[in-house]
Design a protein around this motif. Structure first.
Motif, PDB file in Angstrom:
ATOM      1  N   LEU A 674       0.832  -1.194   0.000  1.00  0.00           N
ATOM      2  CA  LEU A 674       0.000   0.000   0.000  1.00  0.00           C
ATOM      3  C   LEU A 674       0.874   1.254   0.000  1.00  0.00           C
ATOM      4  O   LEU A 674       0.528   2.264  -0.630  1.00  0.00           O
ATOM      5  N   ARG A 693      -9.673   3.289  -1.488  1.00  0.00           N
ATOM      6  CA  ARG A 693      -8.957   3.519  -0.224  1.00  0.00           C
ATOM      7  C   ARG A 693      -9.807   3.097   0.972  1.00  0.00           C
ATOM      8  O   ARG A 693      -9.296   2.486   1.926  1.00  0.00           O
ATOM      9  N   ILE A 696      -9.857  -0.713   1.065  1.00  0.00           N
ATOM     10  CA  ILE A 696      -8.582  -1.234   1.569  1.00  0.00           C
ATOM     11  C   ILE A 696      -8.511  -1.057   3.084  1.00  0.00           C
ATOM     12  O   ILE A 696      -8.051  -1.953   3.813  1.00  0.00           O
ATOM     13  N   THR A 722       1.686   0.937   6.314  1.00  0.00           N
ATOM     14  CA  THR A 722       1.308   0.778   4.910  1.00  0.00           C
ATOM     15  C   THR A 722       2.255  -0.161   4.164  1.00  0.00           C
ATOM     16  O   THR A 722       1.863  -0.781   3.184  1.00  0.00           O
ATOM     17  N   LEU A 727      -1.361  -5.578  -1.611  1.00  0.00           N
ATOM     18  CA  LEU A 727      -2.543  -5.526  -2.473  1.00  0.00           C
ATOM     19  C   LEU A 727      -2.405  -6.560  -3.580  1.00  0.00           C
ATOM     20  O   LEU A 727      -1.369  -6.629  -4.257  1.00  0.00           O
ATOM     21  N   ALA A 733      -6.806  -6.047   0.159  1.00  0.00           N
ATOM     22  CA  ALA A 733      -5.736  -5.852   1.138  1.00  0.00           C
ATOM     23  C   ALA A 733      -5.443  -7.138   1.902  1.00  0.00           C
ATOM     24  O   ALA A 733      -6.356  -7.887   2.243  1.00  0.00           O
ATOM     25  N   LEU A 788      -3.852   7.033   4.012  1.00  0.00           N
ATOM     26  CA  LEU A 788      -4.798   6.810   2.927  1.00  0.00           C
ATOM     27  C   LEU A 788      -5.518   8.092   2.546  1.00  0.00           C
ATOM     28  O   LEU A 788      -5.783   8.355   1.373  1.00  0.00           O
TER      29      LEU A 788
END
Length: 907
Positions: A674, A693, A696, A722, A727, A733, A788
């Motif tokens: 991420l 976002r 996730i 992150t 991903l 995620a 994010l």
């Protein structure tokens, strides 16, 4: 005659002083560490037996050779030498070992000391590579040293109480580069100074500033008899300087004894009734509690119609209960502890309505309060293990405290951590130990297991080992011991209280009558050895048979999958059983095409791309020898992943555990981390949409919720960030990297452990108390949410300056003070988002990052709120601005003229 005798006495005294000056300098440091002031002044990296007198302070500096036996000496690059003090011209670096420690001895238990370490890179290694590493005071964290250029010295100073007759200063390699040090100083302090520094907490210096100086010189010894460093502090054109040449007196109960020269200058605001300054906490500071002292002295003799009265506020709130007026030529201080956590701290001296003169300030000291949370290893155990280390010249990683902090426990040791750590197991098998078998080992009073097998120990077995009440295993196999086995050990062995292994010691007998110089001696010895070994072999075979039956009963799939167990050093001899495929190194080399394609690197080692026989793509995580993640942590991750299975957690396919290779094999997640999608290079991928976002975030939260609530023993990840959220092709995620995870019992509220993780994501409460809870993951996840939303890193460089970084929490709070959500949203989304939805997620993120765990939601609540945002983004309408004003406790209006300790001048 009187004059002549006096002259001769003076000449004799002069010659004695000359001889002492010629001969005494080196000798006094051989006899002890201290100079005539009680100071220890060490130039790190200086050649052994070398010393010199500093031209500015006239203090004697010596080599660090007698204080440490690891590391390498270096000279800094010649391009930097002309402008630097001599202490900065050499360094000692530590390329090997997770921790390297200086030992300062002959201290007074319970006495107070100032300890100062300095670091100047100077491109000593010719690599132009900066470093970040941790500094420990004994077993407790002191400071993170962040080297960001070649010529700026970093100074770390702490005021502490000696927990023993020595203190250790340790540099810990955290994977951010090679630790090094330029100089190390110790200065004794009176017990009446800095009373907040005691046996339970130390004071780590942030800044010590001399306001309104007449020049740019740092004030230190001999002007300050305690050799503190007072940096010049001015803020032209907003401040002016007041000076006096008169002597300044101190009150009898003064707990600072700041030098008079500091009080002879003062700063006062120009054309204003307010003197202000502020600072922002460093993201590297692991304790949110501050303690500071404001130093005051009136430098002007005021007329009848003149007065100087002012209030002291912090962030607009009264800090000192009543107006204050400094006394003429008399030193005074106002000091205290401040535990409220703010994005930045603004201190204001505000003139009262009846004051004819503006406020003044002579000096300011700011400290972080460091709890002395970790206890050192029991003193008796320390003495015994150090004596063993000295006798057998054991190197390994045997530096610093043997057991604490647990992250840096010595190789071959296991310890108990109830109260002061105790050594309960010592394994020195196959370590080349030579010489007699001393009774030193019996001084480890809590010892339960002692393995000295396959060495070259001689002499007899000490009878004192029989007195170790907790000893249950003694393995002396494969040495050259002679004489008889002590009766006490034999009785404990026969009673089943001790597993005694003494095979392959041909000259060792079980009792004195059997030790005869004939063939019968050998026969009897062999019989006794067999009598001991055979039951052991039988037990091992029975255990092996039980494991085989278990494997056959649980065998699945193609037959390639199997239970495989291996012991991990330092895990209290437990066996890990993993129902996963066990790969060989040869297989891994084939799968990865000889480790060709690198997916990523970290403190653990390298991750490679691979393809299995059936075409399945995998990621192979190989631990390097220099990894900051030990085998224990690495294999601990395997044990965890073998037990947890969830859609939003990375799955483990198998592992490799060979002498030359330790590796884990995971499912391959094709779209990277991420972090790469948020802060990766332009063109790495299309910018994530707001809906992507939020999804996730929801999926990551569900993975954490499973760890906290869905496992038989709750798991705390400890490194949520992150970079550990991967991903897949569908941008789903999956949480990865469980090397730092910690399991707790379902009835526990927390577990006390050393603080680990990643800078920027640390839970401040965990850092301060060392008490790990599920809310620690919640805090880190709140940072992920803010990343994010903003597209920013967890630590944001201020004005592009890498050395000055702001935590994303403070960055967001400052911008939201005006109620404008657009000021924080990632510009790469180009305005394609619903502001109400962003407000709701931002509000959730800031709740997750509240200073106290009790103020944060649990993960199920976080998941529920993110699901709501996914279902209907337009229903999130949160008046964040007003709620934040009330939570901070004050609203800033307008502009002010002040000084930022971090270097940001506001006007």
């Amino acid at each position: 005659m009187k004059k002549g005798r006096g002259f001769r006495k003076e000449m004799i005294l002069w010659w004695c002083m000359l001889l002492l000056s010629l001969l005494g300098t080196d000798n006094k440091w051989v006899r002890g560490q201290f100079d005539s002031n009680g100071f220890i002044s060490i130039d790190c990296g200086l050649s052994e037996n070398d010393s010199y007198i500093d031209e500015h302070t006239k203090l004697s500096y010596i080599s660090d050779a007698q204080f440490i036996d690891t590391g390498l000496n270096h000279n800094i690059s010649k391009e930097y030498t002309p402008s630097l003090s001599r202490q900065y011209l050499t360094v000692r670096s530590f390329n090997s070992g997770a921790r390297n420690c200086y030992s300062l001895k002959s201290l007074v238990l319970g006495s107070k000391y100032l300890i100062r370490a300095t670091f100047l890179y100077g491109n000593y290694d010719g690599l132009n590579q900066f470093a970040m590493f941790d500094l420990y005071l004994g077993v407790n964290f002191w400071k993170t040293v962040n080297i960001s250029d070649a010529v700026t010295p970093i100074i770390a100073e702490v005021i502490t109480v000696a927990p023993a007759d020595y203190v250790q200063v340790c540099l810990a390699n955290t994977g951010g580069g090679t630790p090094f040090i330029s100089s190390l100083d110790l200065r004794p302090l009176k017990d009446t100074l800095y009373l907040l520094a005691n046996s339970t907490q130390s004071l780590s210096l942030v800044k010590r500033l001399n306001a309104g100086p007449t020049n740019t010189t740092i004030i230190r010894y001999p002007d300050d008899l305690h050799d503190r460093l007072w940096e010049p502090w001015s803020n032209e054109p907003y401040w002016s300087e007041l000076t006096t040449t008169s002597d300044v007196s101190h009150i009898l109960t003064d707990q600072f004894e700041a030098p008079s020269i500091v009080f002879q200058t003062a700063a006062t605001p120009v054309n204003s009734s307010v003197l202000q300054f502020d600072w922002a906490p460093s993201p590297l500071d692991k304790s949110p509690s501050y303690w500071w002292a404001l130093h005051f002295c009136e430098t002007q003799l005021l007329g009848k119609n003149q007065s100087r009265w002012f209030n002291i506020t912090v962030d607009g709130l009264m800090w000192y209960a009543e107006p204050y007026s400094p006394s003429y030529l008399r030193a005074d201080e106002i000091f205290g502890k401040y535990g409220l956590q703010l994005p930045y701290y603004n201190v204001s001296l505000v003139a009262t309505g009846n004051s004819t003169l503006p406020p003044l300030l002579n000096a300011f000291e700011l400290f972080i309060v460091l709890p002395v949370a970790n206890l050192p290893t029991d003193g008796g155990d320390v003495s015994a293990i150090n004596a063993i280390k000295e006798k057998y010249q054991i190197k390994k990683n045997w530096v610093g405290d043997p057991c604490a902090p647990e992250t840096y426990i010595w190789d071959g040791l296991n310890c108990s951590y109830t109260g002061s750590p105790r050594i309960i197991a010592l394994n020195l098998a196959s370590n080349g130990l030579m010489g007699d078998f001393p009774s030193l080992f019996s001084e480890l009073k809590a010892l339960q297991s002692l393995n000295l097998s396959d060495n070259n120990l001689t002499g007899s077995i000490p009878d004192a080992l029989s007195l170790l009440a907790s000893l249950t295993l003694l393995d002396l196999t494969g040495n050259n011991l002679n004489g008889t086995i002590p009766d006490g050990l034999l009785r404990k062995s026969q009673a089943g209280k001790l597993t005694l292994r003494v095979g392959d010691n041909p000259n060792l007998c079980s009792n004195s009558t059997a030790c005869t110089p004939n063939e019968q001696k050998k026969d009897n010895g062999s019989i006794r050895v067999i009598a001991i070994i055979v039951p052991v072999i039988v037990v091992v075979l029975l255990v092996a048979l039980a494991l085989l039956l278990c494997m056959l009963k649980n065998k699945k799939g193609t037959g390639r999958e199997q239970y495989s167990s291996f012991s991990k050093a330092g895990l209290k001899d437990d066996l890990i059983q993993l129902e996963n495929r066990q790969f060989t190194y040869t297989e891994l080399a084939a799968i990865t095409n000889e480790f060709t394609r690198i997916l990523g690197k970290g403190g653990f080692g390298t991750v490679y791309h691979g393809t299995l026989e059936d075409g399945t793509q995998v990621a192979v995580k190989v631990r390097s020898e220099s990894s900051s993640q030990g085998t224990r942590d690495f294999l601990g991750e395997a044990e965890i992943l073998a037990k947890v299975h969830h859609k939003f957690l990375v799955s483990m396919i198998g592992y490799c555990k060979e002498e030359s290779c330790v590796a884990l094999v995971f499912e391959y997640i094709s779209r990277g981390t991420l972090q790469e999608h948020l802060q990766g290079p332009t063109g790495f991928s299309a910018p994530l949409t707001w809906r992507q976002r939020v999804r996730i975030a929801k999926e990551s939260a569900q993975g954490l919720e499973y760890l906290h609530k869905g496992c038989s023993r709750p798991l705390i990840h400890r490194d949520v960030k992150t970079n550990n959220i991967l991903l897949n092709e569908k941008l789903e995620a999956k949480i990865a990297d469980f090397g730092l995870s910690k399991a707790i019992n379902s009835d526990q509220t927390h577990v006390t452990t050393c603080v680990v993780g990643t800078a920027g994501y640390f839970d401040p409460e965990y850092c301060m108390t060392s008490q790990l809870t599920e809310k620690s993951d919640v805090y880190s996840f709140g940072i992920v949410l803010l990343e994010l939303i903003t597209g920013q890193k967890a630590l944001i460089s201020a004005s592009g300056q890498e050395a000055e970084k702001t935590n994303i929490v403070y960055w967001v709070r400052q911008r939201l003070a005006k109620g404008n959500i657009e000021s924080i949203v990632d510009a790469r989304m180009k305005g394609e988002y619903d502001a109400n939805s962003v407000w709701k997620v931002t509000d959730l993120a800031l709740k997750c990052t509240m200073p106290l765990g009790s103020q944060r939601p649990m993960m199920p609540e976080v998941v529920a709120q993110l699901k709501e945002c996914m279902e209907s983004e337009v229903t999130c309408d949160i008046n964040y601005h007003s709620s934040q004003n009330s939570s901070i406790g004050t609203t800033r209006n307008g502009y002010y003229t002040g000084y930022s300790i971090n270097g940001d001048t506001r006007s």
